[in-house]
Design an enzyme around this catalytic site. Structure first.
Site, PDB file in Angstrom:
ATOM      1  N   MET A   1       0.851  -1.192   0.000  1.00 29.54           N
ATOM      2  CA  MET A   1       0.000   0.000   0.000  1.00 29.54           C
ATOM      3  C   MET A   1       0.890   1.246   0.000  1.00 29.54           C
ATOM      4  O   MET A   1       0.434   2.344   0.355  1.00 29.54           O
ATOM      5  CB  MET A   1      -0.927  -0.014   1.209  1.00 29.54           C
TER       6      MET A   1
ATOM      7  N   TYR B   1       4.214   3.915   0.738  1.00 30.61           N
ATOM      8  CA  TYR B   1       4.962   4.509   1.851  1.00 30.61           C
ATOM      9  C   TYR B   1       5.988   3.480   2.327  1.00 30.61           C
ATOM     10  O   TYR B   1       6.032   3.080   3.488  1.00 30.61           O
ATOM     11  CB  TYR B   1       4.032   4.951   2.987  1.00 30.61           C
ATOM     12  N   LEU B   2       6.817   3.098   1.393  1.00 28.47           N
ATOM     13  CA  LEU B   2       7.686   1.932   1.580  1.00 28.47           C
ATOM     14  C   LEU B   2       8.803   2.186   2.583  1.00 28.47           C
ATOM     15  O   LEU B   2       9.423   3.250   2.579  1.00 28.47           O
ATOM     16  CB  LEU B   2       8.287   1.540   0.217  1.00 28.47           C
TER      17      LEU B   2
ATOM     18  N   HIS C   1       9.203  -3.355   3.669  1.00 27.67           N
ATOM     19  CA  HIS C   1       8.767  -3.659   2.296  1.00 27.67           C
ATOM     20  C   HIS C   1       9.967  -4.037   1.428  1.00 27.67           C
ATOM     21  O   HIS C   1       9.878  -4.945   0.593  1.00 27.67           O
ATOM     22  CB  HIS C   1       8.106  -2.438   1.649  1.00 27.67           C
TER      23      HIS C   1
ATOM     24  N   GLN D   1     -10.377  -2.442   2.598  1.00 34.84           N
ATOM     25  CA  GLN D   1      -9.900  -3.100   3.818  1.00 34.84           C
ATOM     26  C   GLN D   1      -9.888  -2.155   5.016  1.00 34.84           C
ATOM     27  O   GLN D   1      -9.399  -2.503   6.086  1.00 34.84           O
ATOM     28  CB  GLN D   1      -8.530  -3.739   3.590  1.00 34.84           C
TER      29      GLN D   1
ATOM     30  N   GLY E   1       4.753  -9.764   4.487  1.00 36.78           N
ATOM     31  CA  GLY E   1       5.509  -9.707   5.738  1.00 36.78           C
ATOM     32  C   GLY E   1       4.897 -10.629   6.791  1.00 36.78           C
ATOM     33  O   GLY E   1       3.673 -10.708   6.922  1.00 36.78           O
TER      34      GLY E   1
ATOM     35  N   SER F   1       4.401   1.461   8.348  1.00 33.39           N
ATOM     36  CA  SER F   1       4.111   2.807   7.820  1.00 33.39           C
ATOM     37  C   SER F   1       3.442   3.661   8.890  1.00 33.39           C
ATOM     38  O   SER F   1       3.469   4.885   8.830  1.00 33.39           O
ATOM     39  CB  SER F   1       3.164   2.711   6.629  1.00 33.39           C
TER      40      SER F   1
END
Ligand code: PAF
Length: 285
Positions: A29, A31-32, A36, A60, A146, A185
């Site tokens: 999603m 904003y790595l 990530h 979600q 993850g 994030s």
């Protein structure tokens, strides 16, 4: 690196790339952070083609959840993926992903009703639906998630098995700050005071691991020790401490004699932090 905004562009790009070999997908999603990038590194090591998606999936998030404040930085994300050698990125709009009259979604069961699913009832259904769509759009050989989001990983593995989706789901270990805080994030939204307190999640898991590894620990005794440690936090509210079967997420009782997962959720004002660890008693190693 090819950047695709539509499913059509992505399918065309992958049609050309697929000839190189296996495709590894890293759904995100955005904003790595380093967590990530650990997924990307693993995907890069195991596949000829690495694909990623950046899509903040609205389905979600519940009505009162943090969709509008979810952090975003698309330019920085693309640069990080480029630097990591990703071949193709899909960064669609919501309208590109969901048809306006969409009438079909993936219905998940027990695994998504328990634990975080009790606090966030629509969450895992939304994840399962978007992940299924991403699997259909990319048709990857492997997909990387993850381990930090343990329940999400468990829901996705079960969904793939139940629905015969032809992809290998790979869980990648959690990446942590030097003080043990699991990368997320959401961490950027912690106040300095909350940030200083947040490593208590990891410390609780360290304690639990030692207790279980010592042998003879019970679910009750481990939970009590964790709650005692968390009670000393200067701030933060414990949402849940759960000890479950590591594979089925079934509740456990009595002595710990097989692998269990310890799942923590602690709220620091509007930021819900989660962490987890699979721990194994000595007779089971
Ligand atoms: O873990 C995430 O970032 C999201 O839940 C996922 C798997 C990309 C689905 O939107």
């Amino acid at each position: 690196m090819l950047v695709c905004y539509t499913k059509h562009e992505l399918r065309n790009a992958l049609a050309g790339l697929r000839a190189k070999g296996a495709v590894g997908l890293v759904p995100t999603m955005g904003y790595l952070h380093a967590g990530h990038m650990a997924l990307v590194t693993r995907a890069r090591a195991e596949n000829e083609v690495v694909a990623a998606s950046i899509f903040v999936n609205p389905t979600q998030f519940g009505a009162n959840e943090d969709l509008s404040t979810y952090p975003r930085d698309i330019e920085q994300d693309l640069q990080k993926l480029r630097d990591a050698g990703v071949d193709v990125v899909f960064t669609p709009t919501v309208d590109e992903v969901y048809l306006p009259d969409a009438d079909t979604h993936v219905k998940t069961g027990y695994l998504s009703r328990v634990l975080i699913g009790r606090i966030r009832p629509v969450h895992f259904g939304g994840v399962a639906t978007v992940v299924t769509k991403l699997f259909n759009i990319f048709q990857p050989d492997r997909a990387y998630f993850g381990c930090k989001d343990y329940q999400q990983l468990t829901v996705i593995k079960k969904m793939v098995a139940d629905l015969d989706i032809p992809v290998k789901v790979i869980g990648v270990p959690t990446v942590r700050e030097a003080d043990g805080l699991a990368l997320s994030s959401r961490n950027v939204r912690l106040t300095p005071k909350n940030r200083a307190a947040a490593p208590v999640l990891c410390k609780s898991l360290d304690l639990a691991e030692v207790l279980v590894a010592g042998g003879g620990a019970t679910v009750h005794s481990v939970k009590k020790e964790i709650l005692d440690l968390l009670a000393g936090m200067p701030c933060g509210v414990v949402e849940s401490v759960d000890i479950r079967d590591a594979e089925t997420l079934a509740p456990m009782r009595g002595r710990i004699v097989s692998a269990v997962v310890i799942l923590l959720a602690v709220r620091f004002e509007s930021v819900l932090l989660i962490d987890q660890r699979v721990v194994t008693p000595p007779n089971n190693r």
